[in-house]
Scaffold this motif. Sequence first.
Motif, PDB file in Angstrom:
ATOM      1  N   ALA A   1       0.925  -1.145   0.073  1.00 59.71           N
ATOM      2  CA  ALA A   1      -0.056   0.014  -0.008  1.00 59.71           C
ATOM      3  C   ALA A   1       1.053   1.195   0.026  1.00 59.71           C
ATOM      4  CB  ALA A   1      -0.841   0.099   1.274  1.00 59.71           C
ATOM      5  N   ALA A   2       0.619   2.212  -0.780  1.00 60.97           N
ATOM      6  CA  ALA A   2       1.455   3.387  -0.837  1.00 60.97           C
ATOM      7  C   ALA A   2       0.462   4.592  -1.144  1.00 60.97           C
ATOM      8  CB  ALA A   2       2.541   3.370  -2.013  1.00 60.97           C
ATOM      9  N   ALA A   3       0.981   5.692  -0.728  1.00 64.85           N
ATOM     10  CA  ALA A   3       0.261   6.775  -1.067  1.00 64.85           C
ATOM     11  C   ALA A   3       1.309   8.223  -1.253  1.00 64.85           C
ATOM     12  CB  ALA A   3      -0.667   7.156  -0.004  1.00 64.85           C
ATOM     13  N   LEU A   4       1.058   8.877  -2.242  1.00 66.00           N
ATOM     14  CA  LEU A   4       1.899  10.224  -2.499  1.00 66.00           C
ATOM     15  C   LEU A   4       1.002  11.203  -2.553  1.00 66.00           C
ATOM     16  CD1 LEU A   4       3.790   8.831  -5.666  1.00 66.00           C
ATOM     17  CD2 LEU A   4       4.610   8.949  -3.459  1.00 66.00           C
ATOM     18  N   SER A   5       1.465  12.378  -1.764  1.00 61.74           N
ATOM     19  CA  SER A   5       0.564  13.638  -1.372  1.00 61.74           C
ATOM     20  C   SER A   5       1.449  14.632  -1.747  1.00 61.74           C
ATOM     21  CB  SER A   5       0.152  13.613   0.156  1.00 61.74           C
ATOM     22  OG  SER A   5      -0.487  14.490   0.322  1.00 61.74           O
ATOM     23  N   TRP A   6       0.839  15.550  -2.520  1.00 62.35           N
ATOM     24  CA  TRP A   6       1.462  16.619  -3.031  1.00 62.35           C
ATOM     25  C   TRP A   6       0.328  18.142  -2.603  1.00 62.35           C
ATOM     26  CZ3 TRP A   6       0.060  18.984  -8.251  1.00 62.35           C
ATOM     27  CH2 TRP A   6       0.949  20.049  -8.507  1.00 62.35           C
ATOM     28  N   THR A   7       1.309  18.760  -1.893  1.00 59.73           N
ATOM     29  CA  THR A   7       0.368  20.242  -1.845  1.00 59.73           C
ATOM     30  C   THR A   7       0.747  21.083  -3.028  1.00 59.73           C
ATOM     31  OG1 THR A   7       0.871  19.873   0.357  1.00 59.73           O
ATOM     32  CG2 THR A   7       0.212  22.118  -0.261  1.00 59.73           C
ATOM     33  N   ALA A   8      -0.177  21.185  -4.048  1.00 63.43           N
ATOM     34  CA  ALA A   8      -0.002  22.022  -5.248  1.00 63.43           C
ATOM     35  C   ALA A   8      -0.048  23.376  -4.828  1.00 63.43           C
ATOM     36  CB  ALA A   8      -1.241  21.237  -6.281  1.00 63.43           C
ATOM     37  N   THR A   9      -0.889  23.778  -4.117  1.00 58.29           N
ATOM     38  CA  THR A   9      -0.834  25.257  -3.627  1.00 58.29           C
ATOM     39  C   THR A   9      -1.171  25.168  -2.152  1.00 58.29           C
ATOM     40  OG1 THR A   9      -3.333  25.711  -3.702  1.00 58.29           O
ATOM     41  CG2 THR A   9      -1.943  25.838  -5.829  1.00 58.29           C
ATOM     42  N   ALA A  10      -1.037  26.380  -1.471  1.00 57.85           N
ATOM     43  CA  ALA A  10      -1.363  26.439  -0.091  1.00 57.85           C
ATOM     44  C   ALA A  10      -2.467  25.906   0.390  1.00 57.85           C
ATOM     45  CB  ALA A  10      -1.356  27.814   0.449  1.00 57.85           C
ATOM     46  N   LYS A  11      -3.710  26.003  -0.551  1.00 56.97           N
ATOM     47  CA  LYS A  11      -5.046  25.511  -0.420  1.00 56.97           C
ATOM     48  C   LYS A  11      -5.486  24.170  -1.052  1.00 56.97           C
ATOM     49  CE  LYS A  11      -7.075  29.961   0.936  1.00 56.97           C
ATOM     50  NZ  LYS A  11      -8.153  30.904   0.827  1.00 56.97           N
ATOM     51  N   THR A  12      -4.389  23.685  -2.047  1.00 59.16           N
ATOM     52  CA  THR A  12      -4.774  22.505  -2.767  1.00 59.16           C
ATOM     53  C   THR A  12      -4.120  21.348  -2.397  1.00 59.16           C
ATOM     54  OG1 THR A  12      -5.675  23.919  -4.641  1.00 59.16           O
ATOM     55  CG2 THR A  12      -5.390  21.580  -4.874  1.00 59.16           C
ATOM     56  N   ASN A  13      -4.663  19.953  -2.372  1.00 59.08           N
ATOM     57  CA  ASN A  13      -3.745  19.078  -1.938  1.00 59.08           C
ATOM     58  C   ASN A  13      -4.415  17.786  -3.021  1.00 59.08           C
ATOM     59  OD1 ASN A  13      -3.583  16.397  -0.330  1.00 59.08           O
ATOM     60  ND2 ASN A  13      -1.894  17.538   0.293  1.00 59.08           N
ATOM     61  N   VAL A  14      -3.200  17.261  -3.373  1.00 61.56           N
ATOM     62  CA  VAL A  14      -3.488  16.012  -4.476  1.00 61.56           C
ATOM     63  C   VAL A  14      -2.579  14.801  -3.835  1.00 61.56           C
ATOM     64  CG1 VAL A  14      -3.328  15.161  -6.667  1.00 61.56           C
ATOM     65  CG2 VAL A  14      -3.478  17.791  -6.200  1.00 61.56           C
ATOM     66  N   THR A  15      -3.601  13.874  -3.686  1.00 65.37           N
ATOM     67  CA  THR A  15      -3.183  12.464  -3.101  1.00 65.37           C
ATOM     68  C   THR A  15      -3.303  11.332  -4.307  1.00 65.37           C
ATOM     69  OG1 THR A  15      -3.666  13.129  -0.904  1.00 65.37           O
ATOM     70  CG2 THR A  15      -3.349  11.019  -1.191  1.00 65.37           C
ATOM     71  N   LEU A  16      -2.317  10.637  -4.514  1.00 60.85           N
ATOM     72  CA  LEU A  16      -2.576   9.394  -5.256  1.00 60.85           C
ATOM     73  C   LEU A  16      -2.080   8.329  -4.482  1.00 60.85           C
ATOM     74  CD1 LEU A  16      -2.867   8.021  -7.937  1.00 60.85           C
ATOM     75  CD2 LEU A  16      -0.341   8.422  -8.267  1.00 60.85           C
ATOM     76  N   SER A  17      -3.152   6.919  -4.430  1.00 58.21           N
ATOM     77  CA  SER A  17      -2.835   5.863  -3.627  1.00 58.21           C
ATOM     78  C   SER A  17      -2.989   4.715  -4.497  1.00 58.21           C
ATOM     79  CB  SER A  17      -3.797   6.043  -2.599  1.00 58.21           C
ATOM     80  OG  SER A  17      -5.419   6.063  -2.932  1.00 58.21           O
ATOM     81  N   ALA A  18      -2.468   3.691  -3.987  1.00 60.48           N
ATOM     82  CA  ALA A  18      -2.507   2.344  -4.514  1.00 60.48           C
ATOM     83  C   ALA A  18      -2.365   1.269  -3.609  1.00 60.48           C
ATOM     84  CB  ALA A  18      -1.379   2.047  -5.778  1.00 60.48           C
ATOM     85  N   SER A  19      -2.980   0.158  -3.813  1.00 58.03           N
ATOM     86  CA  SER A  19      -2.621  -0.838  -3.012  1.00 58.03           C
ATOM     87  C   SER A  19      -3.090  -2.419  -3.598  1.00 58.03           C
ATOM     88  CB  SER A  19      -3.631  -0.901  -1.575  1.00 58.03           C
ATOM     89  OG  SER A  19      -5.045  -1.253  -2.025  1.00 58.03           O
TER      90      SER A  19
END
Length: 130
Positions: A9-27
Amino acid sequence: GDDNALLLAAALSWTATAKTNVTLSASNDFDTTPAAESAKNFSTGLTVRQSITAKLNVGATYSYQHSQLDKEPGPGTRTDKANIFSGDVTYRFTDSFNMSASISRRLSNSTLALADYARNTASLSATYTF
């Protein structure tokens, strides 16, 4: 079950801007169902969360799930696939109280005709922390 299966199981999280978060996950995992079927499961998802204000935030998620179910003795292998689309909104009234609403749509198809379906789910919740 398959002794050579890779379980992760893995997740990558990216704070694109101060108000935007993007998370990609896979298991990828192995499980047993209540019907005594062995299940090889793979899932992946993409979530975008946006803070509109300090009190209001929204989110949207797309997920894909793939399961291979084997039953011995039994009819053999069954494959289930699902696409899930969801959205939510949360409003924080105080540091202790917030309310959330969410809606999702699951489109499932399977090699077992009875397991083909579309499901809509809506929920409303209130949380008080003390």
